[in-house]
Scaffold this motif. Sequence first.
Motif, PDB file in Angstrom:
ATOM      1  N   SER A 105       0.842  -1.186   0.000  1.00  0.00           N
ATOM      2  CA  SER A 105       0.000   0.000   0.000  1.00  0.00           C
ATOM      3  C   SER A 105       0.879   1.240   0.000  1.00  0.00           C
ATOM      4  CB  SER A 105      -0.897   0.002   1.236  1.00  0.00           C
ATOM      5  OG  SER A 105      -1.646   1.193   1.322  1.00  0.00           O
ATOM      6  N   CYS A 106       0.424   2.276  -0.672  1.00  0.00           N
ATOM      7  CA  CYS A 106       1.168   3.527  -0.706  1.00  0.00           C
ATOM      8  C   CYS A 106       0.180   4.676  -0.682  1.00  0.00           C
ATOM      9  CB  CYS A 106       2.028   3.606  -1.958  1.00  0.00           C
ATOM     10  SG  CYS A 106       2.940   5.154  -2.135  1.00  0.00           S
ATOM     11  N   ALA A 107       0.385   5.586   0.255  1.00  0.00           N
ATOM     12  CA  ALA A 107      -0.491   6.742   0.381  1.00  0.00           C
ATOM     13  C   ALA A 107       0.299   8.014   0.132  1.00  0.00           C
ATOM     14  CB  ALA A 107      -1.122   6.773   1.765  1.00  0.00           C
ATOM     15  N   ALA A 108      -0.246   8.877  -0.694  1.00  0.00           N
ATOM     16  CA  ALA A 108       0.383  10.156  -0.985  1.00  0.00           C
ATOM     17  C   ALA A 108      -0.298  11.252  -0.184  1.00  0.00           C
ATOM     18  CB  ALA A 108       0.279  10.466  -2.476  1.00  0.00           C
ATOM     19  N   SER A 109       0.505  12.124   0.381  1.00  0.00           N
ATOM     20  CA  SER A 109      -0.054  13.237   1.142  1.00  0.00           C
ATOM     21  C   SER A 109       0.634  14.525   0.720  1.00  0.00           C
ATOM     22  CB  SER A 109       0.133  13.003   2.639  1.00  0.00           C
ATOM     23  OG  SER A 109       1.509  12.893   2.954  1.00  0.00           O
ATOM     24  N   GLY A 110      -0.107  15.604   0.742  1.00  0.00           N
ATOM     25  CA  GLY A 110       0.446  16.887   0.347  1.00  0.00           C
ATOM     26  C   GLY A 110      -0.590  17.728  -0.354  1.00  0.00           C
ATOM     27  N   ASN A 111      -0.258  18.989  -0.593  1.00  0.00           N
ATOM     28  CA  ASN A 111      -1.177  19.923  -1.222  1.00  0.00           C
ATOM     29  C   ASN A 111      -1.026  19.851  -2.736  1.00  0.00           C
ATOM     30  OD1 ASN A 111      -3.082  21.940  -1.469  1.00  0.00           O
ATOM     31  ND2 ASN A 111      -1.584  23.596  -1.265  1.00  0.00           N
ATOM     32  N   ILE A 112      -1.712  18.896  -3.335  1.00  0.00           N
ATOM     33  CA  ILE A 112      -1.583  18.668  -4.759  1.00  0.00           C
ATOM     34  C   ILE A 112      -2.954  18.734  -5.425  1.00  0.00           C
ATOM     35  CG2 ILE A 112       0.523  17.301  -4.645  1.00  0.00           C
ATOM     36  CD1 ILE A 112      -1.150  14.801  -4.628  1.00  0.00           C
ATOM     37  N   ALA A 113      -2.943  19.056  -6.692  1.00  0.00           N
ATOM     38  CA  ALA A 113      -4.200  19.143  -7.431  1.00  0.00           C
ATOM     39  C   ALA A 113      -4.673  17.763  -7.873  1.00  0.00           C
ATOM     40  CB  ALA A 113      -4.042  20.059  -8.642  1.00  0.00           C
ATOM     41  N   SER A 114      -3.724  16.969  -8.356  1.00  0.00           N
ATOM     42  CA  SER A 114      -4.096  15.640  -8.835  1.00  0.00           C
ATOM     43  C   SER A 114      -2.844  14.766  -8.945  1.00  0.00           C
ATOM     44  CB  SER A 114      -4.790  15.720 -10.197  1.00  0.00           C
ATOM     45  OG  SER A 114      -3.907  16.259 -11.169  1.00  0.00           O
ATOM     46  N   ILE A 115      -3.096  13.480  -9.029  1.00  0.00           N
ATOM     47  CA  ILE A 115      -2.016  12.521  -9.265  1.00  0.00           C
ATOM     48  C   ILE A 115      -2.291  11.872 -10.614  1.00  0.00           C
ATOM     49  CG2 ILE A 115      -0.787  10.491  -8.476  1.00  0.00           C
ATOM     50  CD1 ILE A 115      -1.610  11.165  -5.651  1.00  0.00           C
ATOM     51  N   ASN A 116      -1.388  12.069 -11.545  1.00  0.00           N
ATOM     52  CA  ASN A 116      -1.609  11.579 -12.904  1.00  0.00           C
ATOM     53  C   ASN A 116      -1.392  10.076 -13.009  1.00  0.00           C
ATOM     54  OD1 ASN A 116      -1.801  14.410 -13.841  1.00  0.00           O
ATOM     55  ND2 ASN A 116       0.356  14.426 -13.276  1.00  0.00           N
ATOM     56  N   VAL A 117      -0.280   9.625 -12.484  1.00  0.00           N
ATOM     57  CA  VAL A 117       0.064   8.208 -12.526  1.00  0.00           C
ATOM     58  C   VAL A 117       0.622   7.799 -11.173  1.00  0.00           C
ATOM     59  CG1 VAL A 117       1.403   6.401 -13.677  1.00  0.00           C
ATOM     60  CG2 VAL A 117       0.697   8.428 -14.971  1.00  0.00           C
ATOM     61  N   MET A 118       0.177   6.665 -10.685  1.00  0.00           N
ATOM     62  CA  MET A 118       0.787   6.056  -9.505  1.00  0.00           C
ATOM     63  C   MET A 118       1.234   4.661  -9.899  1.00  0.00           C
ATOM     64  SD  MET A 118      -1.452   7.180  -6.176  1.00  0.00           S
ATOM     65  CE  MET A 118      -0.072   7.005  -5.031  1.00  0.00           C
ATOM     66  N   GLY A 119       2.351   4.262  -9.344  1.00  0.00           N
ATOM     67  CA  GLY A 119       2.842   2.952  -9.729  1.00  0.00           C
ATOM     68  C   GLY A 119       3.818   2.386  -8.737  1.00  0.00           C
ATOM     69  N   TRP A 120       4.269   1.200  -9.073  1.00  0.00           N
ATOM     70  CA  TRP A 120       5.254   0.483  -8.274  1.00  0.00           C
ATOM     71  C   TRP A 120       6.415   0.059  -9.161  1.00  0.00           C
ATOM     72  CZ3 TRP A 120       4.946   0.074  -3.076  1.00  0.00           C
ATOM     73  CH2 TRP A 120       3.711   0.338  -2.481  1.00  0.00           C
ATOM     74  N   TYR A 121       7.607   0.277  -8.645  1.00  0.00           N
ATOM     75  CA  TYR A 121       8.832  -0.184  -9.269  1.00  0.00           C
ATOM     76  C   TYR A 121       9.518  -1.111  -8.283  1.00  0.00           C
ATOM     77  CZ  TYR A 121       8.451   3.421 -12.904  1.00  0.00           C
ATOM     78  OH  TYR A 121       8.034   4.201 -13.951  1.00  0.00           O
ATOM     79  N   ARG A 122      10.471  -1.869  -8.760  1.00  0.00           N
ATOM     80  CA  ARG A 122      11.252  -2.714  -7.857  1.00  0.00           C
ATOM     81  C   ARG A 122      12.696  -2.772  -8.310  1.00  0.00           C
ATOM     82  NH1 ARG A 122       8.636  -8.684  -9.281  1.00  0.00           N
ATOM     83  NH2 ARG A 122       9.569  -8.918 -11.373  1.00  0.00           N
TER      84      ARG A 122
END
Length: 119
Positions: free
Chosen positions: A20-37
């Motif tokens: 799980s990954c949660a983003a926090s901050g004063n942002i308008a939108s998140i275009n892409v979220m993903g996972w790398y390894r």
Amino acid sequence: VQLQASGGGLVQPGGSLRLSCAASGNIASINVMGWYRQAPGKRRELVASDTSGGSTNYADSVKGRFTISRDNAKNTVLLQMNSLKPEDTAVYYCNADVTYYSNSRKVYWGQGTLVTVSS
């Protein structure tokens, strides 16, 4: 923006884990979220990504075993990993491509969470 990842650990081959990954901050939108390894001695590689419109992309090595999903209201991305193999062992990093209210864009990385698949 901060990305807080969790859910890694030790699992036997054939087992499952959910990251799980949660983003926090004063942002308008998140275009892409993903996972790398990144496995020891190897380059960081894309595992899966999910656009704000719901389009997903997977590495060939995880197709049919991993599922990425997002909760746009909570700025959260999940990675359900099933049928894990020893070769899935790596540090997994959350990634987010965000847009600020100023219309500027920036990519952020989480701190990484270790997934170890071993008997």
